[in-house]
Design a protein around this motif. Structure first.
Motif, PDB file in Angstrom:
ATOM      1  N   ARG A  40      47.834 -24.726  49.349  1.00  0.00           N
ATOM      2  CA  ARG A  40      48.264 -25.619  48.267  1.00  0.00           C
ATOM      3  C   ARG A  40      47.409 -26.883  48.235  1.00  0.00           C
ATOM      4  O   ARG A  40      47.052 -27.368  47.150  1.00  0.00           O
ATOM      5  N   ALA A  41      47.099 -27.418  49.417  1.00  0.00           N
ATOM      6  CA  ALA A  41      46.230 -28.598  49.465  1.00  0.00           C
ATOM      7  C   ALA A  41      44.866 -28.289  48.868  1.00  0.00           C
ATOM      8  O   ALA A  41      44.304 -29.093  48.108  1.00  0.00           O
ATOM      9  N   GLU A  42      44.342 -27.116  49.180  1.00  0.00           N
ATOM     10  CA  GLU A  42      43.026 -26.749  48.638  1.00  0.00           C
ATOM     11  C   GLU A  42      43.086 -26.559  47.128  1.00  0.00           C
ATOM     12  O   GLU A  42      42.162 -26.976  46.406  1.00  0.00           O
ATOM     13  N   GLU A  43      44.155 -25.966  46.649  1.00  0.00           N
ATOM     14  CA  GLU A  43      44.312 -25.804  45.199  1.00  0.00           C
ATOM     15  C   GLU A  43      44.324 -27.161  44.499  1.00  0.00           C
ATOM     16  O   GLU A  43      43.691 -27.347  43.450  1.00  0.00           O
ATOM     17  N   ALA A  44      45.021 -28.120  45.096  1.00  0.00           N
ATOM     18  CA  ALA A  44      45.084 -29.462  44.502  1.00  0.00           C
ATOM     19  C   ALA A  44      43.732 -30.166  44.578  1.00  0.00           C
ATOM     20  O   ALA A  44      43.335 -30.869  43.637  1.00  0.00           O
ATOM     21  N   GLN A  45      43.018 -29.986  45.668  1.00  0.00           N
ATOM     22  CA  GLN A  45      41.688 -30.596  45.793  1.00  0.00           C
ATOM     23  C   GLN A  45      40.726 -30.020  44.743  1.00  0.00           C
ATOM     24  O   GLN A  45      39.925 -30.756  44.142  1.00  0.00           O
ATOM     25  N   LEU A  46      40.796 -28.732  44.520  1.00  0.00           N
ATOM     26  CA  LEU A  46      39.941 -28.116  43.495  1.00  0.00           C
ATOM     27  C   LEU A  46      40.295 -28.638  42.111  1.00  0.00           C
ATOM     28  O   LEU A  46      39.408 -28.858  41.270  1.00  0.00           O
ATOM     29  N   GLU A  47      41.584 -28.865  41.865  1.00  0.00           N
ATOM     30  CA  GLU A  47      42.011 -29.416  40.580  1.00  0.00           C
ATOM     31  C   GLU A  47      41.524 -30.856  40.421  1.00  0.00           C
ATOM     32  O   GLU A  47      41.121 -31.276  39.332  1.00  0.00           O
ATOM     33  N   LEU A  48      41.555 -31.612  41.498  1.00  0.00           N
ATOM     34  CA  LEU A  48      41.038 -32.981  41.464  1.00  0.00           C
ATOM     35  C   LEU A  48      39.581 -32.989  41.028  1.00  0.00           C
ATOM     36  O   LEU A  48      39.177 -33.790  40.173  1.00  0.00           O
TER      37      LEU A  48
END
Length: 384
Positions: A40-48
């Motif tokens: 989930r953290a990686e998904e959010a970082q990619l969205e950032l």
């Protein structure tokens, strides 16, 4: 007859082998560490990166979707300091060079936007930038980041004056207004610099700043951290300005001075303030942290989360750890289930409701800080 016995024996062996393989698979399934929060953290970082990053400027935009000049104006320097921190979180979690490459671009983008220097007129802003680049230096060993942190620290020390009995001013144009945002992060920075470079003067600074903060802007009975003193020139303390941000940085200062000195009195201060969160800031019904609005307020909870994480890490088996981890879990579960857009990892100011059509960078960074902290707890086997 012998052939039948041989076949029967082989069949038993095959059954036993299958049972062993099944049990090993079962054991692996039950003991393999979860990666839910890391994913989930990686998904959010990619969205950032996909929604907020402006490759041409080498900076993150103020909001997504980005609307005309609002993308780049105003220049939210201290938001971008937390973006440095968040990229460092991602790199520490993954080792992916994508993060280090983006840090290099962001470093240059900040210089380009800020007349070739990291220095600005707000002492709290510079403290956040110095803290962020020091962490980035730890992770990457890029000497430019260390130099940026040290240069900022030299400028920050000039903010101390004896108005209102000491403390670092909030900004250069108002030297007699002292607040938690300009002092607790400075204590964290000074203590970390001491831990890195063993300069005794830095430890003296950390203690001096911390003592002023504790004596002036902390309720001795509860550990509640007040925001500032003499904002309007009347010597009054803004006791009604109670923000998660202020609690977070004071907790962080206590933890960092504990690391620097091994004096558990600092850790006890941090514990007292953390224990007070449930009485002042958490919803009694849901256990959720409050929404503190847009703009700068969007970052406040993320700051608290980062330093609650530091307190948990300081004593993984401490008496308050289960409760603190529970606070983070409750808020992270809600953020992902209710505070996220349905189709992508952008977040709301309130971690209990879906985000607005336009999401500010400050708000997005807070959500990612929470997810990255959950990823750390998950990796360390501290979630239940």
């Amino acid at each position: 007859m012998k052939q039948k016995k041989l076949i029967a024996g082989l069949a038993v062996l095959l059954i036993l082998a299958a049972a062993v393989i099944w049990q090993q698979t079962r054991n692996n399934e039950t003991t393999a560490p979860s990666t839910l929060w890391q994913e989930r953290a990686e998904e959010a970082q990619l969205e950032l990166s996909s929604s907020f990053w402006d490759e041409k400027r080498g900076l993150f935009s103020n909001a997504a979707p980005c609307i005309a000049q609002l993308c780049s104006d105003p220049f939210n320097y201290w938001w971008l300091a937390h973006a440095v921190d968040v990229l460092t979180d991602g790199y520490e979690r993954t080792g992916d060079e994508r993060y280090t490459e983006q840090l290099v671009k962001l470093y240059q983008g900040l210089l380009d936007r800020n007349a070739g220097v990291m220095i600005n007129d707000y002492y709290d802003d510079m403290e956040w930038m110095a803290l962020a680049w020091l962490r980035a230096y730890d992770a990457t060993k890029d000497d430019r980041y260390k130099q940026a942190s040290l240069e900022l620290w030299e400028e920050i020390k000039g903010g101390w004056n004896e108005e209102i009995g000491g403390g670092i001013a909030w900004r250069k144009e108002q030297i007699d207004y002292k607040n938690t945002p300009a002092n607790a992060p400075a204590a964290i920075l000074a203590a970390r610099l001491y831990e890195h470079f063993q300069n005794e003067e830095d430890l003296d600074w950390a203690k001096k700043i911390y003592n002023w903060q504790k004596q002036t802007l902390v309720d001795p009975d509860t550990g509640l951290v007040w925001d500032g003193i003499n904002r309007t020139g009347d010597g009054n303390i803004d006791k009604d300005w109670q923000f998660t941000y202020g609690q977070g940085v004071y907790i962080g200062a206590g933890v960092e001075l504990y690391h620097a000195t091994e004096d558990k009195a600092y850790l006890e201060d941090a514990r007292q303030t953390a224990a007070n969160l449930k009485d002042i800031f958490l919803s009694p019904a849901t256990g959720m942290l409050p929404s503190e609005g847009e703009g700068d307020g969007g970052l406040f909870k993320g700051v608290l989360v980062r330093y609650v994480g530091e307190l948990i890490a300081a004593e993984p088996d401490g008496p308050e750890q289960k409760e603190l981890i529970g606070i983070l879990e409750t808020n992270a579960d809600s953020l992902w289930q209710y505070g996220k857009a349905e189709d992508k990892a952008v977040f709301s100011n309130s971690w209990v409701q879906t985000p607005d059509a336009v999401v500010q960078l400050s708000t997005e960074l807070s959500g990612i800080m929470l997810l990255e902290q959950m990823a750390v707890l998950e990796k360390n086997g501290q979630l239940h």
